[in-house]
Design an enzyme around this catalytic site. Sequence first.
Site, PDB file in Angstrom:
ATOM      1  CG  ASP A 105      -2.125   0.883   1.086  1.00 35.11           C
ATOM      2  OD1 ASP A 105      -2.339   1.454  -0.004  1.00 35.11           O
ATOM      3  OD2 ASP A 105      -2.873   1.015   2.073  1.00 35.11           O
ATOM      4  CD  GLU A 161      -0.439   5.383  -4.075  1.00 37.50           C
ATOM      5  OE1 GLU A 161      -1.214   4.428  -4.195  1.00 37.50           O
ATOM      6  OE2 GLU A 161       0.090   5.683  -2.989  1.00 37.50           O
ATOM      7  CG  ASP A 173      -7.818   4.569   0.273  1.00 35.17           C
ATOM      8  OD1 ASP A 173      -7.696   3.331   0.345  1.00 35.17           O
ATOM      9  OD2 ASP A 173      -7.000   5.356   0.757  1.00 35.17           O
TER      10      ASP A 173
END
Length: 764
Positions: free
Chosen positions: A404, A407, A478
């Site tokens: 997670d 990015e 999300d």
Amino acid sequence: MKAIQSVEQEGQLVTITYADGQLNLQVVTPQIVRVQHGPWQPGHSYAIAGDKVQAAPYQVDRGSQEVVVTTAALKVVADAEGFVDLFDAAGTPLVQDFRGPRHALARDLSKAQADLAAAEGHDLAQVEAANANLVVKVLHEHEHLYGLGDKAGFMDKRGYEYDMWNTDNPVPQLENRTRLYKTVPFMIGLNDGHAYGLFFDSTERSHFDLGKESSDYFYYTSAIGTVDYYLIAGAGIPGVLEAYTYLTGRTPLPQKWTLGYQQSRWSYGTEAQVNYIADKMREYRLPCDVIHLDIDYMDGYRVFTVDHNHFPHFASQLSDLAKKGIKIVTIIDPGVKEDPGYHVYDEGVAQGLFAKNTDGSVYVNAVWPGAAVYPDFGRAKVRDWWANNVKFLTDNGVAGVWNDMNEPASFKGEIPDDIVFSDGDQPSTHATMHNVYGHNMSQATYDGLREQTGKRPFVISRAVYAGSQKYATVWTGDNHSLWVHLQWSVPLLCNLGLSGFAFAGTDIGGFGSDTTPELLTRWIEAAIFSPLLRNHSAIGTRAQEPWRFGEKTLGTYRKFLELRYHLIDYLYDLFEAGTRTGLPVMRPLAVHYPQDERAATINDEFLVGADLLAAPVLTPNTAERLVYLPAGEWCDFWTGKAYAGGRSYVIAAPLDALPLFARVGAILPWRPLTQYVDVATETTLGFKCFGNTGTYSHYQDDGESFAYETGAYNRYAVTVQNGAAKVTLTHQGYAKPYQTITVAVADGAVQTLTYDAATGSYRA
């Protein structure tokens, strides 16, 4: 006119020299041609592993005004102006360069007005800056555009614009959000039933305008680099996907248990809480294979640690849960806490493994542990180091890893473009490496799990690049407990499938905000065929385990989990076929009905393989819905009622119902109900025939190892002819064939066949 000065061939490369430049056409396969302007630069690709150029026959014809490159599957024409057009083998135009002037959008906005609006907080579209890399293609009147990964909105991306820049933004996604977590610069066009693909293999920030600026054209642009992309032709969307996934890689066969139900929350933060969730799943007879641990299992959010105050018996607990059929998947973020004395940080600093400022010092931002540093995953040495750290998890019995915040996310502003990240052994910048950060992290995690367990790795990643499907499954990030996010789950997952990511899912019930009993019920119905089946919710939101909402919600949730477990072998068969074809499990109707204009833009139905059509209810207070069935004969999955295709029907859909239809003639595996996947106990399998005649190919292996790669699998041919069933083992390399196979036909009759080990055959 530029005038063609010369045409040269070397191997699979055709170089056309003009008075003012050079155009290269590389025949990669009969279906794929690479187009590159300027001096030929093979370059390194993160999406494409290995050399995919085939020694495919091709022909070059030079006329006075054009050069034509022809293969068995396509024709590429480069004219005297340097424009490039793609045709199929029959000469049908697929995608062509746009030759007219562009038309800027009329915004009626002065600079003073823009500044005033920006001061109030409005995010106004900016005028596009000059770009070195610009490709403009003709957009036909009835053309449909798909792909681009996880971009928000509807199935057909025509008329919208999107940015390729992996972004963590927890604000609820709307259709004007141009960027989410993934960069997949691959799109599929469908015009009058003819399909093509365009792949722009650039990791830098880039932009797609798919007909927003003008309905006459669409374009791709990037401020960095040169024109360099792939043209792909194929037999419809399946042919394009087969070629694209040959180029960038296909989703590997997963472990079978990963197709089971997975329960998660930010966070199940104590040993007692995890045991409670596991016990409740079994108490309420909710089939379940996985519980996820979010960031709170760690010691102060330090990666590759466990908080032993909250998990005092971590390894033994995971062992005990495994005996109950529950596996644990743990989250890992890339941000390493800046903490001298913490071994992961100390090792990384000592070996120079973290991203750096331009002055050579370690770059520091912040994520969950506070001040944090970023592994420089572009270097093989860093990936090997990270893979070795994964051993901490596997040694404790962790079955999969959930990547997670990769990015990469940063809490103290965006990482500056000039921060030094590596591109292989060469220094590069964050601007170049940002979009492949999650990709490289996924590869490192995959390699670690494979080396340490010998099993097919289960890696989940939020941020990816084209080709990451070789290493990771994905989810859409999300989302929120909003009906619009349920509605978009269908086009999001279908477009991820059309982007090469066959293993994908959404957070069932919604991650942020508070779900409702009705929304959760409709979400599990809509998601029940999504390959990654995970219920996940955020800290501080309403708990959304299915027993939290009363018996009615619990009963419906159980009903659809049981449907999923009955059909897991069908999903597993689709995954195995996808390793050869690139086709995903969830498919928009246009994949198999390309000539059907109604099918091309449907957002609230999807196919599961080619034989099931699901039409979930995606709006509140809805007890019936209109269902469009494409050409052919269909029957209601639940009742067997027959329907002719090419028409729409009003179908009753009370809260506990999912409109589901099977293609007449389909045969589907129907496994006995279990509370979790345990391949070692699979001795019986059933099949259902929707009609009295049909054929099906079924695949079986040990469900976890790589032995199938050397032939350790069984393949079964199941046929029903006029109600009579026959099963034949066409390949036997796995030592545990089913002892009993049952086949149910449309009239309700069930035939039982028994394995005869002496002859290797099945007899009634």
